[in-house]
Write an enzyme that holds these catalytic residues in place. Structure first.
Site, PDB file in Angstrom:
ATOM      1  N   GLU A 276       0.836  -1.206   0.000  1.00  0.00           N
ATOM      2  CA  GLU A 276       0.000   0.000   0.000  1.00  0.00           C
ATOM      3  C   GLU A 276       0.873   1.259   0.000  1.00  0.00           C
ATOM      4  O   GLU A 276       0.517   2.271  -0.618  1.00  0.00           O
ATOM      5  CB  GLU A 276      -0.928  -0.027   1.226  1.00  0.00           C
ATOM      6  CG  GLU A 276      -2.099   0.929   1.108  1.00  0.00           C
ATOM      7  CD  GLU A 276      -3.238   0.580   2.079  1.00  0.00           C
ATOM      8  OE1 GLU A 276      -3.497  -0.628   2.298  1.00  0.00           O
ATOM      9  OE2 GLU A 276      -3.847   1.506   2.602  1.00  0.00           O
ATOM     10  N   GLU A 279       1.885   1.698  -3.478  1.00  0.00           N
ATOM     11  CA  GLU A 279       0.713   2.178  -4.223  1.00  0.00           C
ATOM     12  C   GLU A 279       0.502   3.673  -3.971  1.00  0.00           C
ATOM     13  O   GLU A 279       0.204   4.439  -4.901  1.00  0.00           O
ATOM     14  CB  GLU A 279      -0.506   1.373  -3.736  1.00  0.00           C
ATOM     15  CG  GLU A 279      -1.795   1.616  -4.493  1.00  0.00           C
ATOM     16  CD  GLU A 279      -2.961   0.813  -3.886  1.00  0.00           C
ATOM     17  OE1 GLU A 279      -2.901   0.440  -2.684  1.00  0.00           O
ATOM     18  OE2 GLU A 279      -3.941   0.570  -4.613  1.00  0.00           O
ATOM     19  N   CYS A 296      -8.642  -2.153   4.195  1.00  0.00           N
ATOM     20  CA  CYS A 296      -8.443  -3.349   5.027  1.00  0.00           C
ATOM     21  C   CYS A 296      -9.625  -3.625   5.942  1.00  0.00           C
ATOM     22  O   CYS A 296      -9.695  -4.687   6.538  1.00  0.00           O
ATOM     23  CB  CYS A 296      -7.149  -3.250   5.818  1.00  0.00           C
ATOM     24  SG  CYS A 296      -6.968  -1.701   6.678  1.00  0.00           S
ATOM     25  N   SER A 316      -7.747   1.419  -1.865  1.00  0.00           N
ATOM     26  CA  SER A 316      -6.512   0.711  -2.167  1.00  0.00           C
ATOM     27  C   SER A 316      -6.868  -0.626  -2.809  1.00  0.00           C
ATOM     28  O   SER A 316      -7.866  -1.249  -2.445  1.00  0.00           O
ATOM     29  CB  SER A 316      -5.745   0.466  -0.870  1.00  0.00           C
ATOM     30  OG  SER A 316      -4.777  -0.525  -1.071  1.00  0.00           O
ATOM     31  N   GLU A 358     -15.974 -10.914   4.636  1.00  0.00           N
ATOM     32  CA  GLU A 358     -14.829 -10.663   3.746  1.00  0.00           C
ATOM     33  C   GLU A 358     -14.194 -11.975   3.292  1.00  0.00           C
ATOM     34  O   GLU A 358     -13.897 -12.160   2.105  1.00  0.00           O
ATOM     35  CB  GLU A 358     -13.786  -9.805   4.473  1.00  0.00           C
ATOM     36  CG  GLU A 358     -12.588  -9.426   3.615  1.00  0.00           C
ATOM     37  CD  GLU A 358     -11.479  -8.739   4.416  1.00  0.00           C
ATOM     38  OE1 GLU A 358     -11.084  -9.261   5.479  1.00  0.00           O
ATOM     39  OE2 GLU A 358     -11.016  -7.672   3.996  1.00  0.00           O
ATOM     40  N   GLU A 363     -13.863 -11.785  -4.508  1.00  0.00           N
ATOM     41  CA  GLU A 363     -12.720 -10.935  -4.874  1.00  0.00           C
ATOM     42  C   GLU A 363     -11.455 -11.371  -4.132  1.00  0.00           C
ATOM     43  O   GLU A 363     -10.359 -10.937  -4.457  1.00  0.00           O
ATOM     44  CB  GLU A 363     -12.985  -9.471  -4.495  1.00  0.00           C
ATOM     45  CG  GLU A 363     -14.056  -8.767  -5.313  1.00  0.00           C
ATOM     46  CD  GLU A 363     -15.438  -8.890  -4.680  1.00  0.00           C
ATOM     47  OE1 GLU A 363     -15.658  -9.822  -3.874  1.00  0.00           O
ATOM     48  OE2 GLU A 363     -16.294  -8.046  -4.995  1.00  0.00           O
TER      49      GLU A 363
HETATM   50 FE1  HC0 Z   1      -7.949  -5.446  12.092  1.00  0.00          FE
HETATM   51 FE2  HC0 Z   1      -6.348  -5.804  10.166  1.00  0.00          FE
HETATM   52  S1  HC0 Z   1      -5.997  -4.366  11.893  1.00  0.00           S
HETATM   53  S2  HC0 Z   1      -8.467  -5.081   9.929  1.00  0.00           S
HETATM   54  O1  HC0 Z   1      -8.516  -3.690  12.184  1.00  0.00           O
HETATM   55  O2  HC0 Z   1      -5.595  -3.809   8.245  1.00  0.00           O
HETATM   56  O3  HC0 Z   1     -10.094  -7.467  12.082  1.00  0.00           O
HETATM   57  O4  HC0 Z   1      -6.875  -6.378  14.699  1.00  0.00           O
HETATM   58  O5  HC0 Z   1      -6.574  -8.105  11.565  1.00  0.00           O
HETATM   59  O6  HC0 Z   1      -6.677  -8.008   8.089  1.00  0.00           O
HETATM   60  O7  HC0 Z   1      -3.571  -6.629  10.423  1.00  0.00           O
HETATM   61  C1  HC0 Z   1      -9.355  -6.634  12.225  1.00  0.00           C
HETATM   62  C2  HC0 Z   1      -7.381  -5.998  13.797  1.00  0.00           C
HETATM   63  C3  HC0 Z   1      -6.859  -7.011  11.431  1.00  0.00           C
HETATM   64  C4  HC0 Z   1      -6.522  -7.162   8.828  1.00  0.00           C
HETATM   65  C5  HC0 Z   1      -4.582  -6.347  10.304  1.00  0.00           C
HETATM   66  C6  HC0 Z   1      -5.868  -4.615   8.917  1.00  0.00           C
HETATM   67 FE1  SF4 Z   2     -11.833  -3.631  12.351  1.00  0.00          FE
HETATM   68 FE2  SF4 Z   2     -13.725  -5.237  11.481  1.00  0.00          FE
HETATM   69 FE3  SF4 Z   2     -14.419  -3.108  12.841  1.00  0.00          FE
HETATM   70 FE4  SF4 Z   2     -13.448  -2.863  10.399  1.00  0.00          FE
HETATM   71  S1  SF4 Z   2     -15.377  -3.830  10.939  1.00  0.00           S
HETATM   72  S2  SF4 Z   2     -12.834  -1.648  12.186  1.00  0.00           S
HETATM   73  S3  SF4 Z   2     -11.949  -4.526  10.331  1.00  0.00           S
HETATM   74  S4  SF4 Z   2     -13.220  -4.819  13.619  1.00  0.00           S
END
Ligand code: HC0
Ligand code: SF4
Ligand code: SF4
Length: 572
Positions: A276, A279, A296, A316, A358, A363
């Site tokens: 990223e 990118e 993410c 991204s 997810e 995808e």
């Molecule tokens: Fe999160 Fe992640 S930091 S989304 O918030 O980017 O669920 O803890 O694992 O994949 O690394 C959640 C937390 C994760 C991912 C990471 C990101």
């Molecule tokens: Fe983190 Fe999931 Fe909440 Fe997004 S929905 S902020 S990835 S815990």
């Protein structure tokens, strides 16, 4: 200030203070159910009634007035509270023994505290169907007490409004628009409704048995990875104080559960930063699709798809860290180990319910294999550890496996709002300047302000104006300010949950009363930053395992192979 008297104690409170708050400041506990600070103030449950003169009034909405005299503990008050709770129990599916919230249910606590031993009324039970349609959220209306806390979380806080009150009077229910299955609603799977629910009406769509089955299957090689935020919250499920770091115990428990390898999603987070960051630099150079928005958080991605589809090209193209890691396990690691990737099962332990959705997105697959096979929440992992009879608190800490296991300090801070931005800035600045930074803490993007901003200037004079938002309500505000042309940025980090993943929808649930006393977000965030400081490697591009991955397999960031395996594209 205003002078009032509660149970004969004189006190001064600020204008606008409710009697419930004033009483709690005096350590007088008034039970309540529908009240959730900052989320819901509907006074619908009437459990928090107090006596003021001849009247019984709900204290959660009653504002203090000069000279007011309040009684919180009279026969009349106690009986009224009992009646309110008994009425709730009368049409409640009281299958407490097999309820996922048993032990942590606020209705259970209140009825116990009020010494309710029999339920005199007989009410009609809900005939709404149990809704298993969503891959993330499970809704059971027979447990719903119509407190409205989920409606506050989804509507007011997240501005999604997937669920709301429908019909009226005795027919009132909580429902999606037109009573459609949750899966077909505008729900983004963030799970904040679960965190708000005082009972067992909302939980994650459980996948515990799917994972037990995978572990039982001797022909499968089962790899597990754990998100940054899990390690600072899992301990709460075993009675440890909020903010306790249990990284080593968590790894030990996962080994005992029988996983073949225990990897850290932090490796994937470092990889995300490499991809990223590169990118971002190329978008800055081309001027295209700016600002770059992080992708993410699957709750945020879905929110964009529903609300701002014209902006999807700003996201991204990077897959999220655990998806990248899954892809690397089924390619790089499989090759190294000589295992057929079709025989590998990747399980992600996440603080998040949206990650379940997810994980199943098309995808996020490669050669018709999903990058990640199963996603469990922090709570589900705790449940498995308990089911296996593992004495978690007394486990000795163990280390993650290599070569995919190790992550940097920059990776662990992903778990708190601002972490992804800070990690990216640490790397982008050094890569473009060729210099090592002494100070690597970007404190402007830390903390709990809803919208945070920071500007850095790269050695070539390019400016990166960064915005960090958490909570979809704040994200919507920021997007709208940008649409009106009031704000311009080059880089935006969005996390759907207020506080970031540390308070994600899959984390240990904290009841309303505790969350008023302890600042959960702050405690868990503190633990995250302490974990960062404890690492010797604190920048993603300095992680030796990441360097090896590029040298041995991927080539360079954004290479052809990297694009094939680590990037995706969300379209309208
Ligand atoms: Fe999160 Fe992640 S930091 S989304 O918030 O980017 O669920 O803890 O694992 O994949 O690394 C959640 C937390 C994760 C991912 C990471 C990101
Ligand atoms: Fe983190 Fe999931 Fe909440 Fe997004 S929905 S902020 S990835 S815990
Ligand atoms: Fe609303 Fe999030 Fe719950 Fe879906 S998961 S109903 S978006 S609060």
């Amino acid at each position: 200030t205003i002078n009032i008297m509660i149970d004969g104690i004189e006190t001064k409170v600020a204008k606008g203070t409710t009697i419930l708050e004033a009483a709690r400041d005096l350590d007088i506990h008034i039970p309540s159910l529908c009240y959730l600070k900052g989320v819901n103030h509907s006074s619908s449950c009437r459990v928090c009634v107090v006596e003021v003169g001849p009247r019984l009034i709900a204290s959660c909405t009653l504002k203090a007035e000069e000279g007011m005299k309040i009684q919180t503990n009279t026969k009349k008050v106690r009986e009224a509270r009992k009646t309110s709770v008994e009425l709730l129990l009368s049409d409640h599916d009281r299958e407490c023994l097999s309820c996922s919230r048993s032990g942590g249910c606020e209705l259970q606590t209140v009825s116990n505290d009020l010494n309710i031993r029999t339920v005199t009324y007989v009410g009609e039970k809900s005939n709404q169907e149990k809704d298993y349609t969503s891959p993330s959220i499970y809704r059971d209306a027979s447990k719903c007490i119509l407190c409205g806390r989920c409606v506050g979380a989804c509507g007011t806080m997240q501005t999604v409004g997937a669920i709301n009150f429908a019909k009226r009077g005795f027919d009132t229910v909580i429902s999606t628009a037109f009573g459609r299955p949750l899966e077909e609603s505008t729900c983004v799977n963030c799970g904040q409704c679960i965190m708000a629910c005082p009972v067992g009406a909302l939980t994650e769509h459980e996948n515990i048995n799917d994972v037990w089955n995978a572990l039982e299957n001797t022909s499968k090689y089962v790899v597990v990875q754990t998100a940054p935020a899990v390690r600072v919250a899992l301990g709460e499920e075993f009675g440890l104080p909020v903010g306790t770091r249990v990284t080593g115990k968590m790894v030990a428990a996962l080994r005992k559960l029988g996983f073949d390898k225990v990897f850290d999603t932090n490796f994937g987070a470092d990889l995300t930063i490499m991809e990223e960051g590169t990118e971002l630099i190329s978008r800055l150079n081309s001027g295209q699709n700016l600002p770059l928005m992080t992708s993410c958080c699957p709750g945020w991605v879905k929110f964009m798809e529903h609300n701002f589809p014209d902006r999807l090209d700003n996201l991204s193209t990077c897959k999220s860290p655990h998806e990248m890691e899954g892809a690397m396990v089924k390619s790089y690691f499989a090759k190294k180990m000589g295992i057929d990737p079709k025989n590998i099962i990747v399980v992600s332990i996440m603080p998040c319910t949206a990650k379940k959705f997810e994980g199943a997105r098309e995808e996020l697959s490669n050669e018709s294999m999903q990058d990640v096979d199963w996603v469990l929440t922090t709570r589900e992992l705790a449940a498995m550890i308990k089911e296996a009879g593992i004495d978690f608190v007394n486990l000795k800490g163990e280390a993650f496996d290599s070569p995919i296991g190790e992550g940097s300090g920059a990776a662990v801070i992903f778990g708190a709002t601002g972490g992804v931005a800070e990690a990216a800035l640490r790397t982008v600045f050094e890569i473009t300047s060729g210099k090592d930074l002494e100070t690597i803490e970007y404190t402007a993007v830390r903390g709990m302000d809803g919208i945070k901003e920071n500007v850095i200037e790269l050695p070539n004079g390019q400016k990166i104006r960064t915005a960090v938002v958490h909570g979809l309500g704040n994200a919507r505000k920021l997007m709208e300010a940008m649409e009106r042309g009031e704000k311009t940025y080059e880089f935006i980090e969005v996390m759907a949950c207020v506080g970031g993943c540390i308070t994600g929808g899959g984390q240990p649930i904290v009841d309303a009363r505790t969350s008023e006393r302890i600042d959960i977000k702050a405690e868990r965030a503190k633990a995250i930053y302490t974990e960062d400081e404890a690492q010797t490697v604190r920048k993603s591009h300095k992680n030796p395992y990441i360097k090896a991955l590029y040298d041995e397999f991927l080539g360079t960031p954004n290479s052809h192979l990297a694009h094939e395996l680590l990037h995706t594209h969300y379209v309208k």
